[in-house]
Design a protein around this motif. Structure first.
Motif, PDB file in Angstrom:
ATOM      1  N   MET A  20      -8.464   9.292 -17.949  1.00  0.00           N
ATOM      2  CA  MET A  20      -9.982   9.723 -17.432  1.00  0.00           C
ATOM      3  C   MET A  20      -9.793  10.472 -16.137  1.00  0.00           C
ATOM      4  O   MET A  20     -10.772  11.281 -15.941  1.00  0.00           O
ATOM      5  N   VAL A  21      -8.974   9.810 -15.188  1.00  0.00           N
ATOM      6  CA  VAL A  21      -9.113  10.696 -13.754  1.00  0.00           C
ATOM      7  C   VAL A  21      -8.608  11.876 -14.015  1.00  0.00           C
ATOM      8  O   VAL A  21      -9.055  12.856 -13.364  1.00  0.00           O
ATOM      9  N   ILE A  22      -7.505  12.126 -14.591  1.00  0.00           N
ATOM     10  CA  ILE A  22      -6.678  13.551 -14.837  1.00  0.00           C
ATOM     11  C   ILE A  22      -7.810  14.354 -15.558  1.00  0.00           C
ATOM     12  O   ILE A  22      -7.894  15.561 -15.041  1.00  0.00           O
ATOM     13  N   GLN A  23      -8.510  13.932 -16.494  1.00  0.00           N
ATOM     14  CA  GLN A  23      -9.585  14.822 -17.132  1.00  0.00           C
ATOM     15  C   GLN A  23     -10.677  15.217 -16.423  1.00  0.00           C
ATOM     16  O   GLN A  23     -11.205  16.404 -16.519  1.00  0.00           O
ATOM     17  N   GLY A  24     -11.035  14.113 -15.552  1.00  0.00           N
ATOM     18  CA  GLY A  24     -11.893  14.478 -14.501  1.00  0.00           C
ATOM     19  C   GLY A  24     -11.617  15.472 -13.488  1.00  0.00           C
ATOM     20  O   GLY A  24     -12.343  16.186 -13.221  1.00  0.00           O
ATOM     21  N   VAL A  25     -10.256  15.536 -13.062  1.00  0.00           N
ATOM     22  CA  VAL A  25      -9.828  16.571 -12.407  1.00  0.00           C
ATOM     23  C   VAL A  25      -9.829  17.931 -12.924  1.00  0.00           C
ATOM     24  O   VAL A  25     -10.260  18.930 -12.328  1.00  0.00           O
ATOM     25  N   ARG A  26      -9.542  17.806 -14.252  1.00  0.00           N
ATOM     26  CA  ARG A  26      -9.768  19.143 -14.986  1.00  0.00           C
ATOM     27  C   ARG A  26     -10.991  19.602 -15.034  1.00  0.00           C
ATOM     28  O   ARG A  26     -11.219  21.044 -14.690  1.00  0.00           O
ATOM     29  N   GLU A  27     -11.940  18.759 -15.197  1.00  0.00           N
ATOM     30  CA  GLU A  27     -13.525  19.225 -15.187  1.00  0.00           C
ATOM     31  C   GLU A  27     -14.150  19.681 -13.863  1.00  0.00           C
ATOM     32  O   GLU A  27     -14.767  20.755 -13.860  1.00  0.00           O
ATOM     33  N   ASN A  28     -13.620  18.766 -12.740  1.00  0.00           N
ATOM     34  CA  ASN A  28     -14.427  19.027 -11.600  1.00  0.00           C
ATOM     35  C   ASN A  28     -13.626  18.500 -10.404  1.00  0.00           C
ATOM     36  O   ASN A  28     -13.945  17.249 -10.157  1.00  0.00           O
ATOM     37  N   GLU A  29     -12.394  19.210  -9.971  1.00  0.00           N
ATOM     38  CA  GLU A  29     -11.788  18.517  -8.887  1.00  0.00           C
ATOM     39  C   GLU A  29     -12.638  18.143  -7.722  1.00  0.00           C
ATOM     40  O   GLU A  29     -12.248  17.054  -7.103  1.00  0.00           O
ATOM     41  N   ARG A  30     -13.350  19.093  -7.261  1.00  0.00           N
ATOM     42  CA  ARG A  30     -14.015  18.828  -5.911  1.00  0.00           C
ATOM     43  C   ARG A  30     -15.025  17.767  -6.177  1.00  0.00           C
ATOM     44  O   ARG A  30     -14.994  16.664  -5.132  1.00  0.00           O
ATOM     45  N   ARG A  31     -15.462  17.415  -7.325  1.00  0.00           N
ATOM     46  CA  ARG A  31     -16.573  16.170  -7.337  1.00  0.00           C
ATOM     47  C   ARG A  31     -15.575  15.044  -7.462  1.00  0.00           C
ATOM     48  O   ARG A  31     -16.063  13.898  -6.966  1.00  0.00           O
ATOM     49  N   MET A  32     -14.505  15.164  -8.056  1.00  0.00           N
ATOM     50  CA  MET A  32     -13.560  13.675  -7.998  1.00  0.00           C
ATOM     51  C   MET A  32     -13.242  13.500  -6.526  1.00  0.00           C
ATOM     52  O   MET A  32     -13.289  12.351  -6.289  1.00  0.00           O
ATOM     53  N   ARG A  33     -12.825  14.532  -5.973  1.00  0.00           N
ATOM     54  CA  ARG A  33     -12.755  14.244  -4.476  1.00  0.00           C
ATOM     55  C   ARG A  33     -13.770  13.469  -3.824  1.00  0.00           C
ATOM     56  O   ARG A  33     -13.818  12.586  -3.029  1.00  0.00           O
ATOM     57  N   SER A  34     -14.992  13.942  -4.086  1.00  0.00           N
ATOM     58  CA  SER A  34     -16.302  13.448  -3.499  1.00  0.00           C
ATOM     59  C   SER A  34     -16.523  12.137  -3.937  1.00  0.00           C
ATOM     60  O   SER A  34     -17.234  11.412  -3.338  1.00  0.00           O
ATOM     61  N   LEU A  35     -16.144  11.797  -5.093  1.00  0.00           N
ATOM     62  CA  LEU A  35     -16.264  10.445  -5.622  1.00  0.00           C
ATOM     63  C   LEU A  35     -15.502   9.648  -5.056  1.00  0.00           C
ATOM     64  O   LEU A  35     -15.514   8.328  -4.989  1.00  0.00           O
TER      65      LEU A  35
END
Lengths: 256, 314
Positions: B187-202
């Motif tokens: 899920m994390v990997i797919q989150g990075v694919r969708e929106n890496e910036r958002r993942m970092r801010s999460l």
């Protein structure tokens, strides 16, 4: 509301080339308040939020959270210290279900994520908490829809839910009402008011109705400088603010 | 993760393909047994690239480097008398993973076109390294005397045994990869694919997750390389040439990114098409090219999407 400073910035300076977007900003956010940052377009509000969140590094000055200097910490480290951010431009995971969007946010600070075997859907505690978060922003019934199919207003609510999912001390909300209709704005205002019990909010917003309905403290930013700070009444009667908002004066007058 | 109703078309397709693969050696045609062994090995490589490309959103143009490195590991060890698969195959996996850790640690600091270019550059570096490594055949490559041994358990030299072993490994790889993409890590990997910036801010340190994903994919590719060395009994730098990376990319895109099974179908489709078309003309690419364009334009999720509908596979 107590008077403990949760977040403080001192002499924050950030320039892009010759343009100084933060020209020595002192900000003092107390625990438990809704602190609105207003200002005309190009005042540097979003840049300020980006520096607080750790996406941009200030050229000089310091940012402290609970007395700890966090000026040089990257974005993800600040998130684990309790700063969450919602984005001005909706920044959700379009292809994920609404629930999974929040689950990801919860996962960020819940144990480590190098788990390769067990199905992510089987972490029922996390999923239950995610549903609770969705409930707080009024999206519980939409939990199993693909996020990209939500209406604009609902996507903005999800944006806030994701920020909430990281269980932050401090929520940085960048124009949560952007592009919303009157009815949607009303709903968002009541959502944000509900958050105030447990969270400290820094709110960048153009919608003056929302600001005047929510804010305990308002900081007015113009060309990267704080030109005024005070309660709603103080800001309304401040001559500098009126001048900065010349032409927009009606916006202020309506709620006077 | 939208729940699906069972049984659905994709499972039927999967079972059908599986049944077909189970029966290939029964026809007793060595040519087909060998061809389909090769197809399955490429299916494993394509699947591994899908982990980084389809799930992680990282367009690596150097995946063949890990494939070739795995093959060379087996070849070089055999040259020095190490025949056991129990040593050579783990060495291929770990070797490719180690190389990927270095390449990934550098190239994952970039993204987009720069990432494509830097992975390509690293792969070509490896290619020229082995190209000029005369001890191990240089540009000519080198033959292997025999397939690896597995402590006498089965005879890998027997084409049918080897076929079923590769089939088993292919299914295992698919199974493990499916578990992985549905796990928290997935899920994390797919989150990075969708929106890496958002993942970092999460609060996700995204670099680590991308690197681990990159290394896992390379390890699988290295394993496939060990298999291809055994299959062809010949190793040459061509295994890591950039056109090979291109072939693997085509398999993934043609088959349908982000579905694991799709890229495997892509490998099947591409290699079969090549086999059939090259029977008519040596310029078979002229025929394949337009076919590729049609599929990419009209079927965004590739062959797999055509078969099973363009469902979200998240």
């Amino acid at each position: 509301m107590s008077f403990e400073p949760l977040l403080e910035t001192r002499e924050l300076v950030k320039s892009f080339g010759a343009m100084m977007v933060s020209a020595g900003i002192d900000l003092f956010v107390r625990q438990g308040e809704i602190h609105a940052i207003i200002g005309p377009n190009g005042a540097g509000k979003t840049t300020l939020i980006a520096q607080l969140a750790g996406e941009l590094r200030p050229d000089s000055g310091t940012i402290t959270l609970c007395g700890k200097n966090i000026t040089r910490l990257p974005m993800h480290a600040r998130s684990s210290l309790g700063i969450a951010r919602s984005f001005q431009i909706t920044s959700i995971f379009q292809g994920f279900s609404v629930l999974d969007n929040v689950v990801l946010a919860l996962q960020a600070n819940n144990g480590h994520n190098f788990r390769f075997w067990r199905n992510a859907g089987k972490y029922s505690v996390i999923r239950r908490s995610a549903l609770e978060v969705l409930d707080r922003v009024g999206l519980a019934e939409r939990a199993h829809i693909v996020a990209g199919n939500l209406s604009h207003g609902e996507q903005r609510q999800l944006e806030v839910a994701m920020a909430l999912g990281t269980r932050p001390k401090l929520l940085l909300l960048d124009e949560p009402m952007a592009g919303m209709g009157a009815e949607e704005s009303e709903r968002m205002i009541s959502v944000l008011r509900g958050l105030k019990q447990e969270h400290t909010l820094v709110l960048v917003e153009h919608d003056m109705a929302a600001v005047f309905a929510l804010a305990d403290w308002i900081t007015v930013l113009v060309y990267g400088r704080v030109i005024a700070g005070g309660t709603i009444d103080q800001i309304r009667s401040d001559p500098d603010v009126r001048e900065a908002y010349l032409g927009d004066e009606e916006a202020l007058a309506v709620y006077a | 993760m939208v729940k699906q109703k069972y049984p659905d078309l994709r499972q039927i397709v999967l079972l059908f393909v599986l049944a077909a693969f189970l029966t290939v050696p029964l026809f007793g045609e060595l040519f087909y047994t060998r061809l389909f062994t090769r197809i399955m090995i490429y299916a494993i490589v394509a699947l591994s690239l899908d982990l980084i490309l389809g799930y992680g959103g990282m367009v690596s143009f150097g995946h063949a480097a890990f494939f070739g490195f795995g093959a060379y590991t087996v070849g070089i060890l055999a040259q020095h008398g190490v025949e056991s698969a129990f040593l050579a195959w783990p060495a291929a996996i770990l070797g490719s993973a180690a190389i990927a850790a270095v390449i990934g640690a550098i190239s994952l600091r970039t993204s987009g076109v720069y990432f494509i270019m830097i992975t390509l550059a690293f792969a070509q570096m490896l290619y020229y390294f082995f190209f000029s490594l005369e001890v191990y055949g240089g540009s000519d490559g080198m033959p292997l005397a025999s397939r690896n041994t597995v402590a006498g358990l089965i005879d890998l030299g027997d084409h049918n045994s080897f076929y079923y072993l590769v089939l088993a490994f292919m299914l295992l790889t698919l199974f493990f990869s499916r578990r992985m993409v549905q796990s928290r890590f997935g899920m994390v990997i797919q989150g990075v694919r969708e929106n890496e910036r958002r993942m970092r801010s999460l609060g996700f340190a995204t670099f680590r997750y991308k690197l681990v994903c990159f290394v896992i994919a390379a390890a699988i590719a290295g394993f496939a390389g060990a298999l291809i060395a055994n299959q062809s009994l010949y190793i040459s730098p061509a295994f890591m040439h950039w056109t090979r990376s291109g072939d693997i990319l085509v398999m993934v895109i043609l088959g349908g990114m982000g579905s694991l099974f799709g890229p495997m179908l892509g490998a099947l489709f591409l290699l079969l098409t090549e086999e059939v078309l090259s029977g008519f003309t040596e310029h078979w690419m002229i025929l394949l090219g337009p076919l590729l364009i049609i599929i990419v334009v009209f079927a965004r999720r590739g062959v797999y999407g055509l078969l099973c509908g363009a469902k979200d596979v998240v």
